[in-house]
Design a protein around this motif. Structure first.
Motif, short mmCIF file in Angstrom:
data_model
loop_
_atom_site.label_atom_id
_atom_site.label_comp_id
_atom_site.label_asym_id
_atom_site.label_seq_id
_atom_site.Cartn_x
_atom_site.Cartn_y
_atom_site.Cartn_z
N LEU A 59 37.22 37.83 41.73
CA LEU A 59 38.25 38.71 41.16
C LEU A 59 39.59 38.17 41.64
CD1 LEU A 59 36.85 42.33 41.66
CD2 LEU A 59 37.84 41.46 39.54
N ASP A 81 46.03 37.87 38.07
CA ASP A 81 46.48 37.10 36.92
C ASP A 81 47.95 36.71 37.12
OD1 ASP A 81 46.70 35.85 34.51
OD2 ASP A 81 46.51 37.66 33.27
N THR A 120 30.77 34.57 37.11
CA THR A 120 31.89 35.17 36.37
C THR A 120 33.15 35.14 37.21
OG1 THR A 120 32.66 37.13 35.17
CG2 THR A 120 31.40 37.52 37.17
N GLN A 149 36.82 37.29 37.01
CA GLN A 149 37.62 38.34 36.37
C GLN A 149 39.06 38.24 36.87
OE1 GLN A 149 36.58 40.54 34.05
NE2 GLN A 149 34.46 39.78 34.06
N ARG A 150 40.00 38.27 35.93
CA ARG A 150 41.42 38.21 36.26
C ARG A 150 42.06 39.56 35.95
NH1 ARG A 150 39.80 34.28 33.09
NH2 ARG A 150 39.49 32.19 33.98
N TYR A 151 42.80 40.08 36.92
CA TYR A 151 43.38 41.41 36.76
C TYR A 151 44.90 41.36 36.94
CZ TYR A 151 43.51 41.15 41.85
OH TYR A 151 43.75 40.75 43.13
N ASP A 193 43.97 48.19 35.72
CA ASP A 193 43.35 46.96 35.23
C ASP A 193 42.41 46.38 36.28
OD1 ASP A 193 43.09 44.99 33.11
OD2 ASP A 193 44.07 43.59 34.49
N LYS A 199 38.48 45.70 35.60
CA LYS A 199 37.85 44.38 35.78
C LYS A 199 36.75 44.45 36.84
CE LYS A 199 40.34 42.68 32.62
NZ LYS A 199 41.51 41.83 32.83
N THR A 200 36.91 45.33 37.81
CA THR A 200 35.85 45.52 38.80
C THR A 200 34.60 46.10 38.14
OG1 THR A 200 37.47 45.87 40.57
CG2 THR A 200 35.23 46.65 40.96
N ALA A 205 33.82 45.74 35.06
CA ALA A 205 33.26 44.69 34.22
C ALA A 205 32.42 43.73 35.05
CB ALA A 205 34.38 43.93 33.51
N LEU A 206 32.84 43.54 36.29
CA LEU A 206 32.10 42.66 37.20
C LEU A 206 30.79 43.28 37.66
CD1 LEU A 206 32.16 40.16 39.26
CD2 LEU A 206 33.22 41.76 40.84
#
Length: 398
Positions: free
Chosen positions: A187, A190, A214, A216-218, A227, A231-232, A234-235
């Motif tokens: 994580l 961005d 994976t 993930q960019r937040y 956000d 994204k967490t 989504a992870l």
């Protein structure tokens, strides 16, 4: 031809001893206006000068920059003065120049210092000022040891003494690999820091022969963490497929991620959470939800001793990065003492054996970036413990 490596090794050994001595001396050195410094050597000096040695070194700081830049400049100036005070019989003279934190200010400050006889430039702190100063110094053949963390301003002759994100990533991912970790997720913010850490993360995971499941960019907009939480979540679906989760950002990001994963029921005791040097803060070290996580950092023994001396001299606790200015000045003084006329040459500054400062082992690469000997810490929920000591020798890695 066979003598040069021995000479460089000897310089590194002697400088290590000099650093050790520097940590043990009392403080008695003050600073004077340039008009009161009388060495009888070199061109006239304008502005503030610290020290009375025969070798001049420019110290370029954001002393009148906006925001927090001015306070950083003051702290670094204090740390530099403390380094000279603690270094016995130093033969250097620091020419203090204000960069204002800008490219134009860095250029003007470097021009002034070099015109006044500086053989080495320490600083600037901010990347734009490093770019400005570096252009002037390069054309004059004067090396720069800067304090920026932006590797885009590093190059041959423009060396960064700071703690670089790439070094953090290399140490923590490399250590995880030695502990059998093979499936990673990340994580990352961005932003420019996230881009640098992601690139280093991809490279290091590949180097150890592991895989990335994976990334993930937040985005963080002030206090808005929506956000990051999204994204967490989504992870969370990948938790069962990974054994390591890399969360480099500090500032409470990792605890929020862990809290979100716990609330969603996605936590897995088999997943090791990995961080960066940005985790080196009390709120992280004493947070029970982060217990068991790992992060890289320098051996903090030297910093504790430095912080006590700084507190005694200036009445306040120094920020963690204040050691950069201290080590920069001690590096210059140590090389003047041990390396003779070639003291600031490329071969000496990029000595493969490196140097030992307040924060432990470091060396400069020919491309201007650095390598540091970092430890790996495990958070306990009420502090930290070292689980992999910082190396004290680049050749053996121990």
């Amino acid at each position: 031809m066979r003598k040069r490596p021995n000479a460089m090794t000897r310089a590194g050994v002697l400088l290590a001893a000099a650093f050790t001595l520097a940590g043990c001396q009392g403080s008695s050195l003050g600073s004077l206006p340039a008009s009161q410094i009388t060495t009888g050597q070199g061109p006239a000096v304008t502005g503030e000068v610290v020290g009375t040695g025969s070798v001049r070194v420019g110290l370029l700081l954001p002393l009148s920059a906006g925001g927090g830049g001015q306070s950083i400049g003051t702290v670094f100036r204090n740390a530099a003065e403390l380094a000279l005070a603690n270094f016995p019989n130093s033969d250097i003279q620091l020419l203090i120049k204000d960069t204002r934190g800008t490219a134009e200010g860095g250029r003007a400050a470097a021009q002034s210092a070099i015109a006044e006889g500086a053989e080495l430039i320490l600083g600037p702190v901010f990347a734009p000022a490093v770019s400005g100063a570096g252009a002037v110094a390069r054309s004059s053949g004067i090396p720069v040891v800067a304090f920026s963390t932006d590797v885009s301003v590093a190059s041959r002759g423009i060396y960064l003494l700071s703690f670089l994100p790439q070094g953090d990533v290399s140490r923590i991912v490399g250590y995880a690999g030695t502990q059998g970790k093979r499936s990673f997720a990340a994580l990352v913010p961005d932003d420019s820091y996230g881009a640098v850490t992601e690139a280093a993360f991809r490279q290091e995971v590949g180097r150890i022969g592991a895989r990335i499941v994976t990334i993930q960019r937040y985005k963080l907009n002030g206090s808005d963490t929506s956000d990051l939480i999204a994204k967490t979540n989504a992870l969370a679906g990948s938790i069962g497929k990974i054994d390591s989760l890399f969360i480099p950002a500090g500032g409470g990001v990792a605890p929020l991620v862990m809290q979100t994963l716990t609330q969603s029921g996605a936590t897995n005791g088999a997943v090791k959470v990995l961080g960066s040097g940005q985790w080196d803060e009390p709120n992280m070290k004493n947070n029970p939800i982060m217990a068991g996580s790992w992060y890289p950092g320098p051996d903090d023994t030297g910093f504790k001793a430095f912080a006590a001396r700084y507190q005694s001299a200036y009445g306040s606790a120094p920020p963690r990065n204040a050691t950069l200015a201290y080590d920069g000045v001690t590096l210059a003084a140590g090389l003047v003492r041990s390396a003779g006329p070639q003291r600031f040459s490329t071969s000496i500054l990029t000595n493969r054996d490196g140097f030992i400062g307040i924060d432990g082992l470091f060396r400069f690469r020919p491309n201007g970036q650095n390598e540091r000997g970092l430890a790996v810490y495990q958070l306990t929920g009420s502090g930290v413990q070292v689980i992999s000591p910082a190396p004290r020798d680049f050749r053996s890695g121990t």
